[in-house]
Structures are given as structure tokens and as C-alpha cells.
Design a protein around this motif. Structure first.
Motif, PDB file in Angstrom:
ATOM      1  N   UNK A 160      21.925  24.926   3.583  1.00  0.00           N
ATOM      2  CA  UNK A 160      20.916  24.175   2.857  1.00  0.00           C
ATOM      3  C   UNK A 160      19.673  23.947   3.699  1.00  0.00           C
ATOM      4  N   UNK A 161      18.552  23.696   3.004  1.00  0.00           N
ATOM      5  CA  UNK A 161      17.282  23.363   3.653  1.00  0.00           C
ATOM      6  C   UNK A 161      16.632  22.241   2.851  1.00  0.00           C
ATOM      7  N   UNK A 162      15.796  21.471   3.507  1.00  0.00           N
ATOM      8  CA  UNK A 162      15.114  20.395   2.821  1.00  0.00           C
ATOM      9  C   UNK A 162      13.887  19.929   3.584  1.00  0.00           C
ATOM     10  N   UNK A 163      12.959  19.293   2.864  1.00  0.00           N
ATOM     11  CA  UNK A 163      11.740  18.757   3.469  1.00  0.00           C
ATOM     12  C   UNK A 163      11.384  17.448   2.783  1.00  0.00           C
ATOM     13  N   UNK A 164      10.884  16.490   3.553  1.00  0.00           N
ATOM     14  CA  UNK A 164      10.485  15.189   3.025  1.00  0.00           C
ATOM     15  C   UNK A 164       9.228  14.729   3.761  1.00  0.00           C
ATOM     16  N   UNK A 165       8.275  14.211   2.998  1.00  0.00           N
ATOM     17  CA  UNK A 165       7.036  13.710   3.593  1.00  0.00           C
ATOM     18  C   UNK A 165       6.772  12.303   3.091  1.00  0.00           C
ATOM     19  N   UNK A 166       6.564  11.367   4.011  1.00  0.00           N
ATOM     20  CA  UNK A 166       6.279   9.970   3.686  1.00  0.00           C
ATOM     21  C   UNK A 166       4.918   9.592   4.254  1.00  0.00           C
ATOM     22  N   UNK A 167       4.137   8.896   3.421  1.00  0.00           N
ATOM     23  CA  UNK A 167       2.804   8.498   3.873  1.00  0.00           C
ATOM     24  C   UNK A 167       2.386   7.213   3.175  1.00  0.00           C
ATOM     25  N   UNK A 168       1.642   6.345   3.866  1.00  0.00           N
ATOM     26  CA  UNK A 168       1.106   5.158   3.195  1.00  0.00           C
ATOM     27  C   UNK A 168      -0.034   5.546   2.268  1.00  0.00           C
ATOM     28  N   UNK A 169      -0.138   4.895   1.105  1.00  0.00           N
ATOM     29  CA  UNK A 169      -1.186   5.190   0.135  1.00  0.00           C
ATOM     30  C   UNK A 169      -1.684   3.887  -0.477  1.00  0.00           C
ATOM     31  N   UNK A 170      -2.849   3.954  -1.096  1.00  0.00           N
ATOM     32  CA  UNK A 170      -3.408   2.828  -1.834  1.00  0.00           C
ATOM     33  C   UNK A 170      -3.862   3.331  -3.200  1.00  0.00           C
ATOM     34  N   UNK A 171      -3.314   2.748  -4.267  1.00  0.00           N
ATOM     35  CA  UNK A 171      -3.638   3.146  -5.626  1.00  0.00           C
ATOM     36  C   UNK A 171      -4.069   1.903  -6.400  1.00  0.00           C
ATOM     37  N   UNK A 172      -5.280   1.938  -6.970  1.00  0.00           N
ATOM     38  CA  UNK A 172      -5.819   0.791  -7.715  1.00  0.00           C
ATOM     39  C   UNK A 172      -5.715  -0.496  -6.886  1.00  0.00           C
ATOM     40  N   UNK A 173      -6.092  -0.364  -5.612  1.00  0.00           N
ATOM     41  CA  UNK A 173      -6.124  -1.494  -4.673  1.00  0.00           C
ATOM     42  C   UNK A 173      -4.732  -2.046  -4.371  1.00  0.00           C
ATOM     43  N   UNK A 174      -3.687  -1.291  -4.708  1.00  0.00           N
ATOM     44  CA  UNK A 174      -2.321  -1.702  -4.383  1.00  0.00           C
ATOM     45  C   UNK A 174      -1.803  -0.817  -3.258  1.00  0.00           C
ATOM     46  N   UNK A 175      -1.456  -1.437  -2.124  1.00  0.00           N
ATOM     47  CA  UNK A 175      -0.928  -0.687  -0.989  1.00  0.00           C
ATOM     48  C   UNK A 175       0.509  -0.279  -1.282  1.00  0.00           C
ATOM     49  N   UNK A 220       9.758  12.582  -6.135  1.00  0.00           N
ATOM     50  CA  UNK A 220       8.660  11.741  -5.658  1.00  0.00           C
ATOM     51  C   UNK A 220       9.093  10.284  -5.818  1.00  0.00           C
ATOM     52  N   UNK A 221       8.802   9.486  -4.818  1.00  0.00           N
ATOM     53  CA  UNK A 221       9.129   8.060  -4.867  1.00  0.00           C
ATOM     54  C   UNK A 221       7.954   7.254  -4.343  1.00  0.00           C
ATOM     55  N   UNK A 222       7.639   6.165  -5.045  1.00  0.00           N
ATOM     56  CA  UNK A 222       6.562   5.294  -4.609  1.00  0.00           C
ATOM     57  C   UNK A 222       7.000   3.842  -4.575  1.00  0.00           C
ATOM     58  N   UNK A 223       6.696   3.157  -3.471  1.00  0.00           N
ATOM     59  CA  UNK A 223       6.939   1.719  -3.329  1.00  0.00           C
ATOM     60  C   UNK A 223       5.583   1.032  -3.238  1.00  0.00           C
ATOM     61  N   UNK A 224       5.314   0.139  -4.220  1.00  0.00           N
ATOM     62  CA  UNK A 224       3.984  -0.453  -4.340  1.00  0.00           C
ATOM     63  C   UNK A 224       4.061  -1.967  -4.206  1.00  0.00           C
ATOM     64  N   UNK A 225       3.118  -2.533  -3.461  1.00  0.00           N
ATOM     65  CA  UNK A 225       3.022  -3.982  -3.299  1.00  0.00           C
ATOM     66  C   UNK A 225       1.866  -4.459  -4.175  1.00  0.00           C
ATOM     67  N   UNK A 226       2.207  -4.869  -5.399  1.00  0.00           N
ATOM     68  CA  UNK A 226       1.188  -5.231  -6.381  1.00  0.00           C
ATOM     69  C   UNK A 226       0.479  -6.522  -6.020  1.00  0.00           C
ATOM     70  N   UNK A 227       1.216  -7.446  -5.389  1.00  0.00           N
ATOM     71  CA  UNK A 227       0.631  -8.711  -4.943  1.00  0.00           C
ATOM     72  C   UNK A 227       1.548  -9.296  -3.882  1.00  0.00           C
ATOM     73  N   UNK A 228       1.234 -10.499  -3.434  1.00  0.00           N
ATOM     74  CA  UNK A 228       2.089 -11.139  -2.430  1.00  0.00           C
ATOM     75  C   UNK A 228       3.448 -11.505  -2.995  1.00  0.00           C
ATOM     76  N   UNK A 229       3.573 -11.574  -4.329  1.00  0.00           N
ATOM     77  CA  UNK A 229       4.828 -12.013  -4.936  1.00  0.00           C
ATOM     78  C   UNK A 229       5.470 -10.964  -5.842  1.00  0.00           C
TER      79      UNK A 229
END
Length: 423
Positions: A160-175, A220-229
């Protein structure tokens, strides 16, 4: 770090012996871990002895902004005697006895397997982390069953072979953090069958086939911090799995070619929302859809015998007629955690599965499967608490209600039938 050597040994009842040797060392940019272990036991039941030896090694090479890990694992399972299960009356008479069929035909397995792999990481989570992996594995298995017609031999090759890339992003002012990946795996079993004469493979071949499985997936997976809560997790995966049998064995009197293949494709989305009530507790809700194909073992046998099927009934259950199980899951819960002390979690869940893979035909040497809709719902509670640095406790409770949404018949040898009523 200074080299470390750890040698341990254990002995117990039923001639149990276990030993291990572990060595580790870090020198400059290199790190090494070596582990060897051995175990043998006569077992507490008749015909339940086991013996194995294993070697695990890991070599790590660190570079400027990168790390490469080499892994090699090998296992020699010299003996795995299988005493089988007992019916109630036999258990009451002699609970330590082996099943007569298992004992007479020396049911169990022995195998040698090894896997070598490389994982390379470059970059950092804060600026972008790329992970590449590849592996190659082999397995040589001898598997005598509990009847005279069952002795399976399998030579497996897997890569088997595999590749994964993780990077910080900001979308609509949400980190947030975005992960993208792809993987491919392939396994091929050279499967042969012979007669079983007291635990020895004898006679002409009764099976001769290649069992092949391959899978390809992108996600594809995204973890978004919409606000402090409030935080959000999203994910999407596309999977394609191909199962194939190449049958080289044909009966001269009644030619039956068991060759066939089936390709399954599915998309699995997931979304989760977390409401942070405070620094120690939160509320969460998750929704997901899963896609589960049959395994190779679940497609290799079809119902046989006049007692269980006639005419086209048997061929209708060939594995390329078995559909994948698709499930939808919903979960709500609450979690409380106190740093260094413990946590408490409570959640309710609901799962509905279309075409769940459940037994269709059962015998002493094989099993076949069918699709039936099912449903599960329940409640889970779990906790852990650290009373002191030397004393902790854990507790958990699950209430589950699982039902067949539609009726099904499970069949076996000697005209055995068990009918499950929908609901």
C-alpha cells in the motif's frame, strides 16, 4: 540518550512462559528501538497450547524539518491449537475438554508474517505537514479446520501507499486546519484447500484460487474555529473497493467456475458541532454516513447442500450479489473534564443501516452472508477519576437496543433454520 536494555521473563500455570528483550538508543539524528518477545503455554483446556515469537524494530532518521521512520515487524506463530466451543451438557460434564472434531482434526493455525514500512514527514503543522507512507507485507498460513474436508493454505502478499497533507487555513475569517489525503492498498491471497487427515494436509486440491482486494480512497477534513465558543468539524471521503476471485479449480463432473468480481463505490460525509460552555465542559452533536463493503472472508463462501438451498438459490448468494452496508449515525452528548483529575461523558446515539451484512448460512467450516436492514439506538455514560497519583477509577455504562428492521432466515447444516422477525 543513553542506550537502554530491558530483559524480562514471566512464568505461570499451565506451562506459561513469556520473555522479552528490548533495546533502544538515540545517537545524533538517529533513533533505534528493537523488541523481541516469545511466548509458550500448554493452555488451561485440552488442546489449547500456543507458541509464538516476534520481532519489532523501528529506526528514525531526523533531518532539517523532516523525519523518516523505518518499521519492520515479524511474527512466527508456531502453534495455535483451537479447542473449540462446547454444548451445555458437554461443558457441565468436562468444561476443560476440547470439542471432539477440533481435537480429531487438529483445528488451529500456524503462520509466519512480516511487514516492512516507511513513513516520511516533512514540514510542520503550523506551516504545512506532508506525510508519505508505503508498506509491503507477506503472510504464510496453514489453517486446519474441524472437519475432514477442511485444510486451508494461504500465501498472502499485501502492499500500500498513501499521502496526507495538513495545513492551517482561514475561511470567511474562521481559522482552521485542513487535511487532504489519498491512499491505495492491494492484497492478494493464493488460497488452496486440501483434505484434513488428523491435522495433515492430504489428497488432491479441493480449492485453488486467488482472492484479491484493492481499495482507493481520497478524503478531505476540515476543523474550523467559528468563535471562542463554537467549533465545527467537517469531512468527506470517496472510497472504491474491488473484490475479485479467480477460480482455477473446476470439478470435472459438475463444472462450477467460482470466479467473479464486484466493485463498490461510496461517499462518506461527516459533520460535527461543539459548543464550548466553559473551559471544562462542552456540548456536541455529530452526524455521519458510513460505507462498509464485505470483507474477503465474507465473500468466499456460498450456501451449499440440498438441505439449505436448491436450484438458483445458491448462485443468487454469490458474493457479487452482496451489497455494501450504508449507515447513518446521529449522536448528541455532553462532556466535562477537569485537568489532571478526570472526565465525565454522556451521549445518546441512533444508527440506521441499510443492507447490513449479517449471517445467511453457517456450518462447521464456512459461513455465507446476506443483506438486511437494521437499527441501533442507545445511551452511553463513561467516567474516569484520579483520586491520587497512585489511585484512579473508571466506570462506563451502555444501554443498547438493536433490531432487525426486516425479517431474515439464518440457515445451517442438517436442515437448521432460525427465522428473525422484522422489528
Amino acid at each position: 540518550a543513553h542506550p537502554e536494555l530491558d530483559i524480562t521473563g514471566y512464568a505461570g500455570s499451565d506451562s506459561l512462559y513469556r520473555s522479552s528483550l528490548q533495546y533502544s538508543e538515540t545517537r545524533g539524528d538517529y533513533g533505534l528501538v528493537f523488541d523481541y518477545g516469545a511466548l509458550s503455554s500448554e493452555g488451561f483446556r485440552q488442546y489449547s497450547a500456543a507458541e509464538r515469537h516476534h520481532v519489532n524494530t523501528k529506526l528514525v532518521k531526523k533531518g532539517e524539518g523532516s523525519k523518516t521512520t523505518f518499521i519492520l515487524n515479524a511474527l512466527d506463530q508456531k502453534k495455535s491449537e483451537d479447542p473449540g466451543s462446547l454444548i451445555l451438557n458437554d461443558f457441565r460434564t468436562n468444561p476443560y475438554a476440547a470439542d471432539t472434531g477440533n481435537l480429531a482434526f487438529k483445528a488451529g493455525k500456524k503462520f509466519v508474517q512480516a511487514i516492512a514500512g516507511v513513513v516520511h514527514e516533512s514540514g510542520s503543522p503550523s506551516a504545512g505537514l506532508l506525510t508519505l507512507r508505503t508498506h509491503l507485507a507477506t503472510r504464510d498460513l496453514d489453517n486446519p479446520g474441524r472437519v475432514s474436508t477442511s485444510y486451508i493454505l494461504i500465501d498472502r502478499m499485501h502492499f500500500g501507499v498513501g499521502a496526507d497533507y495538513q495545513t492551517p487555513v482561514t475561511v470567511f475569517e474562521s481559522a482552521g486546519k485542513l487535511s487532504l489525503g489519498a491512499e491505495f492498498d492491494h492484497v492478494k491471497d493464493d488460497r488452496k484447500g486440501r483434505a484434513n487427515s488428523g491435522g495433515v494436509a492430504t489428497g488432491d486440491l479441493s480449492r485453488n484460487e486467488d482472492n484479491i482486494a484493492s481499495n482507493f480512497g481520497v478524503y478531505a477534513r476540515g476543523d474550523w474555529f467559528l468563535s471562542d465558543t463554537l467549533s465545527l468539524t467537517t469531512g468527506l471521503r470517496f472510497s472504491q473497493v474491488k473484490l475479485q476471485v479467480k477460480d482455477y479449480y473446476f470439478l470435472e463432473t459438475t463444472p462450477q467456475d467460482g470466479s467473479g468480481s464486484r466493485t463498490y463505490s461510496g461517499v462518506s460525509p461527516v459533520v460535527g458541532l461543539v459548543r464550548h460552555i466553559g473551559p471544562n465542559q462542552n456540548l456536541f452533536a455529530n452526524f455521519g454516513q458510513s460505507f462498509e463493503t464485505p470483507t474477503l472472508n465474507e465473500v468466499l463462501y456460498t450456501p451449499v447442500g440440498s438441505a439449505t438451498c436448491t436450484g438458483t438459490t445458491c448462485t443468487e448468494n454469490r458474493f457479487y450479489g452482496l451489497d455494501p452496508a450504508t449507515s447513518r449515525q446521529l449522536e448528541f452528548g455532553w462532556k466535562w473534564r477537569q485537568a489532571q483529575r478526570g472526565y465525565l461523558t454522556a451521549s445518546v446515539f441512533f444508527t440506521r443501516t441499510q443492507d447490513d451484512i449479517v449471517p445467511n448460512f453457517l456450518s462447521a467450516s464456512a459461513a455465507a452472508w446476506q443483506n438486511v436492514d437494521t437499527e441501533r439506538k442507545g445511551l452511553e455514560l463513561s467516567s474516569q477519576w484520579m483520586w491520587s497519583k497512585n489511585l484512579s477509577s473508571t466506570a462506563s455504562l451502555t444501554w443498547l437496543r438493536a433490531i432487525y428492521k426486516e425479517g431474515a432466515t439464518i440457515r445451517g447444516a442438517a436442515n437448521f433454520r432460525s427465522t428473525v422477525t422484522g422489528g
